[in-house]
Design a protein around this motif. Structure first.
Motif, short mmCIF file in Angstrom:
data_model
loop_
_atom_site.label_atom_id
_atom_site.label_comp_id
_atom_site.label_asym_id
_atom_site.label_seq_id
_atom_site.Cartn_x
_atom_site.Cartn_y
_atom_site.Cartn_z
N PRO A 141 21.09 31.44 -75.77
CA PRO A 141 20.27 30.44 -76.07
C PRO A 141 19.50 30.52 -77.42
O PRO A 141 19.47 29.84 -78.24
N GLN A 142 18.93 31.83 -77.41
CA GLN A 142 18.17 32.35 -78.43
C GLN A 142 18.87 32.28 -79.84
O GLN A 142 18.35 32.32 -81.11
N PRO A 145 20.73 27.55 -79.38
CA PRO A 145 20.35 26.76 -78.42
C PRO A 145 21.26 25.39 -78.23
O PRO A 145 21.04 24.77 -77.18
#
Length: 320
Positions: A141-142, A145
């Motif tokens: 996600p980082q 996202p």
């Protein structure tokens, strides 16, 4: 996804899989197989070794333990864990000149993890579909996202044929109907474990069902990972699949059987040794490092339901 503990590894080393009364197979005559039970590691194989009378042990090059067979046509093998070992072991058995597999059924009988809102400890699930959740693009996600649940599928041109298998519905349904009333093992101490999960409402004891299984070499645990697995299973099956068990071998087993033209003779049973996430407030890391509360009953139920299936298929050789 389920894992193995140090205690389990020690028990495996001490086990040795030595069956009394077996004779090594020699000579040119092939052993006729009506039902080949496929287990993945020694504790799964132990109740089969201990409780069945095996009359033949067949050594197969590339397979760590011998294939054991009895006079009724039931055999049992151990693949070892993970997709590579499963594919190689099943392929080696399929190629063995010592075994006549022309009319054999194949039955995976092993343990798994399960999401707590779908299954429960010790329950038994016959797979309708088998989905490899490793294949694809996994994105943290980082890093981006915007990617739903951190997963992008491979393009249609790149999608391997091994990613998703739909098993023969008629065969799966027949096996389910003839095993759904098998008496399953349970442990009263597991009531407290189940009660820690709100999704366990109505799941106070093990049961037999049909649903879909997810294959991955990666050991994981956690609600987000569980949601990602359900998402991938749904995506790869056109919205038809419903994730209920996680394991490490079954796409490989199915792939080897498919290449041999035997996928329509395959059924896949998994029983839950653990939930795929900790209860609210619990630690994912601690769960992965700990013991699985349902391990003992899951191994026993894989044997009970798998044996009922093997006996049924031996008695009905022409379902397919």
């Amino acid at each position: 996804m389920f894992g193995r503990t140090v205690a389990t590894v020690v028990s495996v080393l001490a086990f040795g899989l030595t069956a009394a009364g077996c004779s090594s197979h020699s000579g040119d005559a092939r052993v006729g197989v009506k039902a080949m039970v496929i287990t993945m590691f020694d504790p799964e194989a132990k109740p089969w070794v201990d409780n069945q009378k095996w009359t033949h042990e067949i050594s197969v090059p590339g397979v760590r333990t011998p294939v054991r067979c009895n006079d009724s046509g039931m055999c049992m093998m151990v693949t070892d864990e993970g997709k590579v070992d499963a594919a190689l072991s099943v392929s080696a058995v399929l190629a063995s000149p010592k075994l006549d597999l022309d009319k054999a059924y194949f039955i995976t009988a092993g343990i798994a993890g399960t999401p707590p809102d779908v299954g429960t400890l010790g329950f038994a699930a016959w797979a309708r579909r088998i989905v490899d959740v490793d294949l694809g693009h996994h994105i943290l996600p980082q890093d981006d996202p915007s990617v739903p649940l951190g997963y992008l599928p491979l393009g249609d041109m790149d999608k391997p044929v091994t990613q998703e298998y739909e098993l023969d519905a008629r065969l799966v349904d027949a096996v389910y109907r003839n095993t759904k009333e098998v008496a399953l093992a349970d442990d009263p101490s597991l009531a407290a474990v189940r009660a820690a999960y709100p999704g366990q409402a109505g799941h106070d004891k093990p049961f037999v069902t049909e649903c879909d299984t997810a294959t991955g070499d990666n050991f994981w645990s956690g609600a987000v990972s569980s949601a990602q697995t359900a998402y991938i299973v749904g995506m790869q099956t056109g919205g038809q699949g419903h994730y209920c068990t996680s394991q490490m071998e079954d796409n490989a087993t199915a792939g080897a059987l498919a290449r041999a033209g035997k996928l329509n003779r395959y059924v896949d049973l998994r029983t839950a040794s653990n939930f795929d996430q900790p209860a609210s407030g619990g630690s994912v890391t601690d769960m992965l490092k700990g013991n699985y509360a349902g391990f003992t009953i899951s191994v026993e139920n894989a044997y009970r339901v798998g044996l009922a299936a093997a006996n049924y298929l031996i008695q009905h050789p022409d379902l397919n």
